[in-house]
Motif scaffolding. Structure first.
Motif, short mmCIF file in Angstrom:
data_model
loop_
_atom_site.label_atom_id
_atom_site.label_comp_id
_atom_site.label_asym_id
_atom_site.label_seq_id
_atom_site.Cartn_x
_atom_site.Cartn_y
_atom_site.Cartn_z
N ARG A 1 0.81 -1.21 0.00
CA ARG A 1 0.00 0.00 0.00
C ARG A 1 0.85 1.27 0.00
O ARG A 1 0.59 2.20 -0.76
CB ARG A 1 -0.95 0.00 1.19
CG ARG A 1 -1.63 1.34 1.40
CD ARG A 1 -2.71 1.28 2.40
NE ARG A 1 -3.91 1.25 1.59
CZ ARG A 1 -5.03 0.66 1.92
NH1 ARG A 1 -5.12 0.03 3.04
NH2 ARG A 1 -6.06 0.70 1.12
N LYS A 2 1.87 1.36 0.85
CA LYS A 2 2.71 2.55 0.90
C LYS A 2 3.39 2.80 -0.44
O LYS A 2 3.48 3.93 -0.90
CB LYS A 2 3.78 2.43 1.99
CG LYS A 2 3.23 2.49 3.39
CD LYS A 2 4.34 2.31 4.40
CE LYS A 2 3.77 2.25 5.80
NZ LYS A 2 4.82 2.05 6.79
N ALA A 3 3.85 1.74 -1.06
CA ALA A 3 4.50 1.86 -2.37
C ALA A 3 3.49 2.29 -3.43
O ALA A 3 3.82 3.08 -4.33
CB ALA A 3 5.16 0.55 -2.75
N ARG A 4 2.26 1.79 -3.34
CA ARG A 4 1.22 2.19 -4.32
C ARG A 4 0.87 3.66 -4.18
O ARG A 4 0.66 4.35 -5.18
CB ARG A 4 -0.03 1.32 -4.14
CG ARG A 4 0.14 -0.09 -4.62
CD ARG A 4 -1.17 -0.83 -4.73
NE ARG A 4 -1.94 -0.87 -3.51
CZ ARG A 4 -1.95 -1.89 -2.66
NH1 ARG A 4 -1.19 -2.94 -2.88
NH2 ARG A 4 -2.70 -1.86 -1.58
N ILE A 5 0.81 4.14 -2.94
CA ILE A 5 0.51 5.57 -2.73
C ILE A 5 1.64 6.42 -3.28
O ILE A 5 1.40 7.42 -3.99
CB ILE A 5 0.24 5.84 -1.24
CG1 ILE A 5 -1.08 5.17 -0.84
CG2 ILE A 5 0.22 7.33 -0.95
CD1 ILE A 5 -1.35 5.16 0.65
N LEU A 6 2.88 6.05 -2.99
CA LEU A 6 4.02 6.77 -3.55
C LEU A 6 4.00 6.72 -5.07
O LEU A 6 4.25 7.74 -5.74
CB LEU A 6 5.33 6.18 -3.01
CG LEU A 6 6.60 6.79 -3.58
CD1 LEU A 6 6.71 8.27 -3.20
CD2 LEU A 6 7.82 6.01 -3.09
N HIS A 7 3.68 5.58 -5.62
CA HIS A 7 3.59 5.41 -7.07
C HIS A 7 2.55 6.37 -7.66
O HIS A 7 2.82 7.04 -8.66
CB HIS A 7 3.22 3.95 -7.38
CG HIS A 7 2.99 3.65 -8.82
ND1 HIS A 7 3.99 3.60 -9.75
CD2 HIS A 7 1.85 3.36 -9.48
CE1 HIS A 7 3.49 3.30 -10.93
NE2 HIS A 7 2.19 3.15 -10.78
N GLY A 8 1.38 6.45 -7.06
CA GLY A 8 0.34 7.36 -7.55
C GLY A 8 0.76 8.82 -7.50
O GLY A 8 0.52 9.57 -8.45
N VAL A 9 1.41 9.21 -6.42
CA VAL A 9 1.87 10.60 -6.28
C VAL A 9 2.97 10.90 -7.31
O VAL A 9 2.97 11.96 -7.94
CB VAL A 9 2.36 10.87 -4.84
CG1 VAL A 9 3.06 12.20 -4.74
CG2 VAL A 9 1.19 10.80 -3.87
N LEU A 10 3.89 9.96 -7.49
CA LEU A 10 4.97 10.18 -8.46
C LEU A 10 4.46 10.24 -9.89
O LEU A 10 4.93 11.05 -10.69
CB LEU A 10 6.04 9.10 -8.32
CG LEU A 10 6.90 9.17 -7.07
CD1 LEU A 10 7.82 7.97 -6.98
CD2 LEU A 10 7.68 10.47 -7.03
#
Length: 132
Positions: A75-84
């Protein structure tokens, strides 16, 4: 009304794929960037509101960026991915004047998926190798 319909159907699809967090992270970052630009240039708020209601943005957010095969497992990586994806897409679209900024950003960020999966190992879904 079309924006609400697209968002509703898209939220159902992304939620069933357990990727709504990626979509919401992208939309939140995208909204912050376009509202920030509107405030910087003293544009009326109608401009970023209409940009958020764009069928292209909503279709991308709910149906392309939330694809389980192209998102990190955690989940944390997916959120970072979306923001990036939102940040890179915004830069490409606004400063390199390309209409396909978010799509190009998603393609570019796909190269970093193994890194994100390595930084946040494990996951709340099986890995890509385990699903084959």
């Amino acid at each position: 009304i079309w924006a609400v319909l697209i968002a509703g159907i898209g939220a159902t699809v992304a939620g069933r794929a357990a990727r709504l967090d990626t979509t919401l992270a992208f939309l939140g970052a995208w909204a912050a960037l376009i509202f920030g630009q509107a405030f910087y240039y003293a544009d009326p708020l109608a401009i970023p509101l209409l940009q958020l209601q764009s069928g292209a943005v909503l279709g991308f957010a709910f149906h392309m960026i939330s694809d389980p095969a192209t998102t990190p497992r955690r989940r944390k990586a997916r959120i970072l991915h979306g923001v990036l994806v939102a940040a890179v897409g915004f830069v490409l679209q606004k400063y390199f004047v390309t209409e396909t900024g978010p799509i190009l950003a998603l393609v570019l960020m796909a190269a970093f998926l193994p890194l994100l999966d390595r930084l946040w190992p494990g996951g709340d879904i099986p890995s890509r190798q385990e699903t084959r």
